[in-house]
Design a protein around this motif. Structure first.
Motif, PDB file in Angstrom:
ATOM      1  N   GLU A   1       0.819  -1.215   0.000  1.00 26.24           N
ATOM      2  CA  GLU A   1       0.000   0.000   0.000  1.00 26.24           C
ATOM      3  C   GLU A   1       0.852   1.264   0.000  1.00 26.24           C
ATOM      4  OE1 GLU A   1      -0.378  -1.739   4.271  1.00 26.24           O
ATOM      5  OE2 GLU A   1      -0.218  -2.469   2.214  1.00 26.24           O
ATOM      6  N   HIS A   2       2.070   1.158   0.519  1.00 28.04           N
ATOM      7  CA  HIS A   2       2.964   2.305   0.497  1.00 28.04           C
ATOM      8  C   HIS A   2       3.553   2.530  -0.896  1.00 28.04           C
ATOM      9  CE1 HIS A   2       3.640   1.924   5.117  1.00 28.04           C
ATOM     10  NE2 HIS A   2       2.560   2.623   4.825  1.00 28.04           N
ATOM     11  N   LEU A   3       3.672   1.466  -1.673  1.00 28.83           N
ATOM     12  CA  LEU A   3       4.218   1.599  -3.021  1.00 28.83           C
ATOM     13  C   LEU A   3       3.294   2.443  -3.902  1.00 28.83           C
ATOM     14  CD1 LEU A   3       5.588  -1.999  -3.686  1.00 28.83           C
ATOM     15  CD2 LEU A   3       6.875   0.065  -3.093  1.00 28.83           C
ATOM     16  N   ILE A   4       2.013   2.440  -3.582  1.00 35.99           N
ATOM     17  CA  ILE A   4       1.071   3.292  -4.314  1.00 35.99           C
ATOM     18  C   ILE A   4       1.430   4.757  -4.100  1.00 35.99           C
ATOM     19  CG2 ILE A   4      -1.346   3.983  -4.510  1.00 35.99           C
ATOM     20  CD1 ILE A   4      -2.093   1.132  -3.646  1.00 35.99           C
ATOM     21  N   LEU A   5       1.784   5.095  -2.876  1.00 30.40           N
ATOM     22  CA  LEU A   5       2.207   6.469  -2.587  1.00 30.40           C
ATOM     23  C   LEU A   5       3.483   6.817  -3.350  1.00 30.40           C
ATOM     24  CD1 LEU A   5       1.672   6.733   1.291  1.00 30.40           C
ATOM     25  CD2 LEU A   5       0.213   7.648  -0.518  1.00 30.40           C
ATOM     26  N   VAL A   6       4.414   5.862  -3.402  1.00 29.08           N
ATOM     27  CA  VAL A   6       5.673   6.100  -4.104  1.00 29.08           C
ATOM     28  C   VAL A   6       5.413   6.385  -5.581  1.00 29.08           C
ATOM     29  CG1 VAL A   6       7.874   5.079  -4.796  1.00 29.08           C
ATOM     30  CG2 VAL A   6       6.990   4.684  -2.493  1.00 29.08           C
ATOM     31  N   THR A   7       4.514   5.616  -6.194  1.00 23.62           N
ATOM     32  CA  THR A   7       4.173   5.827  -7.602  1.00 23.62           C
ATOM     33  C   THR A   7       3.552   7.199  -7.810  1.00 23.62           C
ATOM     34  OG1 THR A   7       3.844   3.465  -7.977  1.00 23.62           O
ATOM     35  CG2 THR A   7       2.799   4.974  -9.538  1.00 23.62           C
ATOM     36  N   ARG A   8       2.619   7.573  -6.939  1.00 22.67           N
ATOM     37  CA  ARG A   8       1.984   8.895  -7.073  1.00 22.67           C
ATOM     38  C   ARG A   8       3.010  10.011  -6.945  1.00 22.67           C
ATOM     39  NH1 ARG A   8      -2.389   9.149  -2.601  1.00 22.67           N
ATOM     40  NH2 ARG A   8      -2.257  11.359  -3.186  1.00 22.67           N
ATOM     41  N   TYR A   9       3.949   9.847  -6.017  1.00 14.32           N
ATOM     42  CA  TYR A   9       4.945  10.886  -5.759  1.00 14.32           C
ATOM     43  C   TYR A   9       6.004  10.937  -6.858  1.00 14.32           C
ATOM     44  CZ  TYR A   9       8.731  13.348  -3.298  1.00 14.32           C
ATOM     45  OH  TYR A   9       9.741  14.216  -2.950  1.00 14.32           O
TER      46      TYR A   9
END
Length: 285
Positions: free
Chosen positions: A184-192
């Protein structure tokens, strides 16, 4: 005889309903299309953010702040951790975050470039203000310039450590790579990292919008303390990119006019001095 009155009432009701709902439907459609841009609070309306995508762009002419001093920006030299290009260095100051041999050579080269550009001012007695973050990689990069000035002129420059110049804080992600994060944190990484969503705030960390506000605070402080001086800021890639944005530098715009604040070709190269304001500065167009 009552039916015409009923028809009139129905028509009026429908007209009122449409007048209320239509703007809401139009607004909803614009949100879905990604066309809603709102000013970022605290940045004087100069930078706006897309409510759907988190992308940012300039809200008009001019900049969030202007400088009353000549401003040189220098990213720290290469560190051991930069060999892993996916690592979140952020506010970490461990062994991997120190200058490697290449980084120390880069710092020496940066020192020579700065000394060549500023030697006249230095020898004439003009004060040169050197500011670093709290992290050792910026302090070691600055030390190469300070030591060169001392060797060549006998003049001692005392660096100023400024917390506002620290790199963006990645919170719980500091010092980690994406491979160490939960799905779920990788989704944030992709958005950022890929979608340039400036609203993404990692757990316990800062968003790029937070960093813009901090950079504004930094420049307001520098303006109050060093008006008319020459300031060299030894700092970090993301903080320096945020500085560029609030100074109104248009060099990072894409074809749609949105700000590209990270990615290939948009990074500050390690230990490469960049003049961002002053009499000899040529603004990007």
């Amino acid at each position: 005889m009552r039916y015409p009155k009923i028809k009139i009432i129905v028509v009026i009701f429908l007209a009122i309903t449409v007048s209320i709902l239509f703007p809401s439907l139009t607004f909803a459609r614009r949100v879905m299309d990604g066309n809603i841009w709102i000013p970022i609070e605290g940045l004087n309306g100069k930078i706006v953010v897309n409510k759907s995508t988190g992308r940012i762009k300039f809200g008009g002419e001019g900049s969030v702040v202007t400088t009353d001093f000549t401003f040189w920006a220098v990213r720290h030299g290469e560190t051991f951790g930069m060999a892993n290009k996916t690592m979140f260095q952020g506010g970490v100051d461990g062994p991997l975050n120190q200058l490697n041999a290449e980084g120390r050579e880069q710092a020496e080269e940066a020192a020579s470039i700065l000394f060549e550009a500023l030697e006249g001012k230095i020898r004439s007695g003009e004060k040169i203000v050197v500011i670093t973050s709290q992290l050792r990689r910026t302090q070691d990069t600055a030390a190469a310039f300070i030591n060169l000035v001392k060797r060549e002129t006998g003049i001692t420059i005392e660096p100023i450590i400024e917390p506002l110049a620290n790199e963006i804080c990645y919170g719980e992600f500091d010092g980690k790579t994406p491979q160490q994060l939960l799905h779920e944190h990788l989704i944030l990484v992709t958005r950022y990292r890929e979608r340039l969503d400036a609203t993404v705030r990692y757990p316990g960390g800062e968003s790029f919008i937070d960093l813009l506000i901090r950079a504004q605070e930094l420049f307001n402080k520098l303006n109050s303390l060093y008006s008319g001086k020459t300031v060299i800021l030894f700092s970090h890639n993301t903080l320096l990119n945020a500085s560029r944005v609030i100074l109104g530098d248009r060099c990072s715009l894409d074809a749609s006019g949105q700000i590209v604040w990270r990615g290939k070709g948009k990074m500050f190269e390690p230990a490469q001095p960049v003049l961002l304001s002053g009499p000899d500065f040529i603004p990007s167009i």
